[in-house]
Design an enzyme around this catalytic site. Structure first.
Site, PDB file in Angstrom:
ATOM      1  NE  ARG A  10      -3.749  -2.292   0.479  1.00 35.38           N
ATOM      2  CZ  ARG A  10      -3.455  -3.521   0.084  1.00 35.38           C
ATOM      3  NH1 ARG A  10      -2.364  -3.766  -0.626  1.00 35.38           N
ATOM      4  NH2 ARG A  10      -4.253  -4.521   0.371  1.00 35.38           N
ATOM      5  CB  SER A  28      -8.219  -2.842   5.606  1.00 31.58           C
ATOM      6  OG  SER A  28      -8.788  -4.058   5.236  1.00 31.58           O
ATOM      7  CD  GLU A  32      -5.037  -0.808   3.622  1.00 25.92           C
ATOM      8  OE1 GLU A  32      -4.741  -1.807   4.303  1.00 25.92           O
ATOM      9  OE2 GLU A  32      -5.728  -0.873   2.594  1.00 25.92           O
TER      10      GLU A  32
END
Ligand SMILES: Cc1cc2nc3c(=O)[nH]c(=O)nc-3n(C[C@H](O)[C@H](O)[C@H](O)COP(=O)(O)OP(=O)(O)OC[C@H]3O[C@@H](n4cnc5c(N)ncnc54)[C@H](O)[C@@H]3O)c2cc1C
Length: 340
Positions: free
Chosen positions: A153, A230, A336
């Protein structure tokens, strides 16, 4: 002042000084050089306070085939295109490599910046290059896959927010290379879902349909509930640490860490990526609600908001989760979601 609640999927009512829609390359020239935030669909951000600057809402559109060989197709996609619409376009054209990433919310530009991945599909595996404009210098620049330094990510451009991505070029395959290996004990595996809804031999569309089915059952629909997916990254820990955790949670799962650019390739086999949702379940976080913030009943890593939730409330809830994981498992959870 502009209210941003309809511009972020957590539905936080932060304010910005102004908002400019970027529909053409000319619109980019109108942006101030400082204090600008590039916004896709707002599916990966949390506003904890007002933003005293300009929000540039990226709406650049268009899908163009640049080159076609016997095996591959090179496609340039404007940064404001909806990611799932592009995946659907590719599947409609029988192109493979992208089908496992169906239904991930957001835009194409953000997909590249955040190196999105799901169900065995990875952005970096189909990425060829991208075009970006440096907002300070107004110069255009091409970034190759090497330039992007993709990580989990993460990418070079995620660390350099002066660049506005204008388009991303992908290489998709004319031959189906199906990846059906995704498996999670508590949720349906890709192969078993495929077998439920179709009979072999499986096609690109079958995989796409199976991913859409699993995601629809496991994850909240941002059209119906406030969420950014998430909230934390699955943590990377040493194998030794993972074995200790397994003693506390015997069915804890972990995945290989290959492709994590920030870990020395020679040491990658020493580490694993832990599926932290299971550990959060163990601590009672799944389906928990405090005030206007909670976690999704099917997935503790996914924070959801209820009407009236503020950015600070979400942040405090997330910090409580982090502190609890640190105390019980000595793991530092990383966000995230981009916190603003
Ligand atoms: C229900 C749900 C499920 C999700 N599932 C997944 C999943 O399976 N896998 C996964 O990887 N992610 C997942 N996500 C996270 C999210 O979908 C991705 O991060 C997505 O790429 C965000 O796109 P966006 O356009 O909304 O980006 P935004 O939230 O608008 O922006 C994210 C970041 O990218 C920057 N940015 C956006 N566009 C540009 C541009 N053109 N140029 C420069 N910078 C830009 C922003 O400044 C910001 O820093 C999920 C989110 C939700 C809500």
């Amino acid at each position: 002042m502009v209210d941003l609640s309809s511009y972020n999927t957590l539905r936080i009512s932060a304010k910005a000084s102004n908002l400019i829609e970027i529909n053409t390359a000319d619109d980019i020239n109108k942006l101030p050089p400082e204090n600008v935030f590039f916004l896709g669909s707002g599916a990966n951000i949390l506003f904890t306070k007002d933003f005293p600057g300009t929000i540039a809402k990226i709406k650049l559109s268009g899908i163009k085939v640049l080159k076609e060989t016997n095996t591959d197709v090179l496609i340039e996609v404007a940064a404001g295109e909806n990611w799932h619409d592009f995946v659907t376009w590719a599947v409609d054209h029988n192109l493979s490599g992208i089908e496992n990433m169906a239904l991930i919310p957001g835009t194409v530009g953000a997909a590249a910046i955040g190196n999105i991945a799901a169900y065995g599909g990875n952005q970096e595996d189909i990425f060829a290059s991208l075009q970006a404009t440096n907002i300070k210098t107004q110069k255009n620049q091409e970034f190759s896959k090497t330039d992007m330094q993709f990580g989990y990510r993460n990418s070079f451009l995620r660390q350099h927010p002066d660049y506005l991505v204008t388009s991303v070029t992908y290489r998709l395959s004319k031959t189906a290379h199906l990846n059906t290996s995704y498996h999670a004990t508590r949720h349906a595996s890709l192969l078993s879902t495929l077998n439920q809804i179709n009979t072999p031999p499986f096609t690109i569309r079958h995989v796409f349909d199976a991913v859409v089915k699993i995601r629809s059952e496991k994850l909240p629909d941002p059209k119906l509930v406030g969420t950014a997916g998430s909230f934390f990254k699955n943590p990377v820990v040493s194998k030794e640490k993972f074995h200790q955790l397994k003693q506390q949670i015997p069915d804890l799962l972990a995945y290989p860490t290959e492709k994590l650019s920030y870990i020395d390739p020679e040491e990658q086999s020493e580490y694993v990526k832990v599926s932290i949702g299971r550990a959060l379940d163990e601590l009672g976080w799944r389906g928990k609600r405090i005030g206007n913030v909670g976690t999704f009943p099917q997935h503790a890593l996914v924070i959801v908001t209820y009407p009236g939730a503020t950015g600070q409330e979400v942040y405090q809830f997330a910090e409580m989760m982090r502190a609890n994981v640190k105390k019980n498992f000595d793991i530092n959870l990383e966000y995230e979601v981009v916190i603003i």
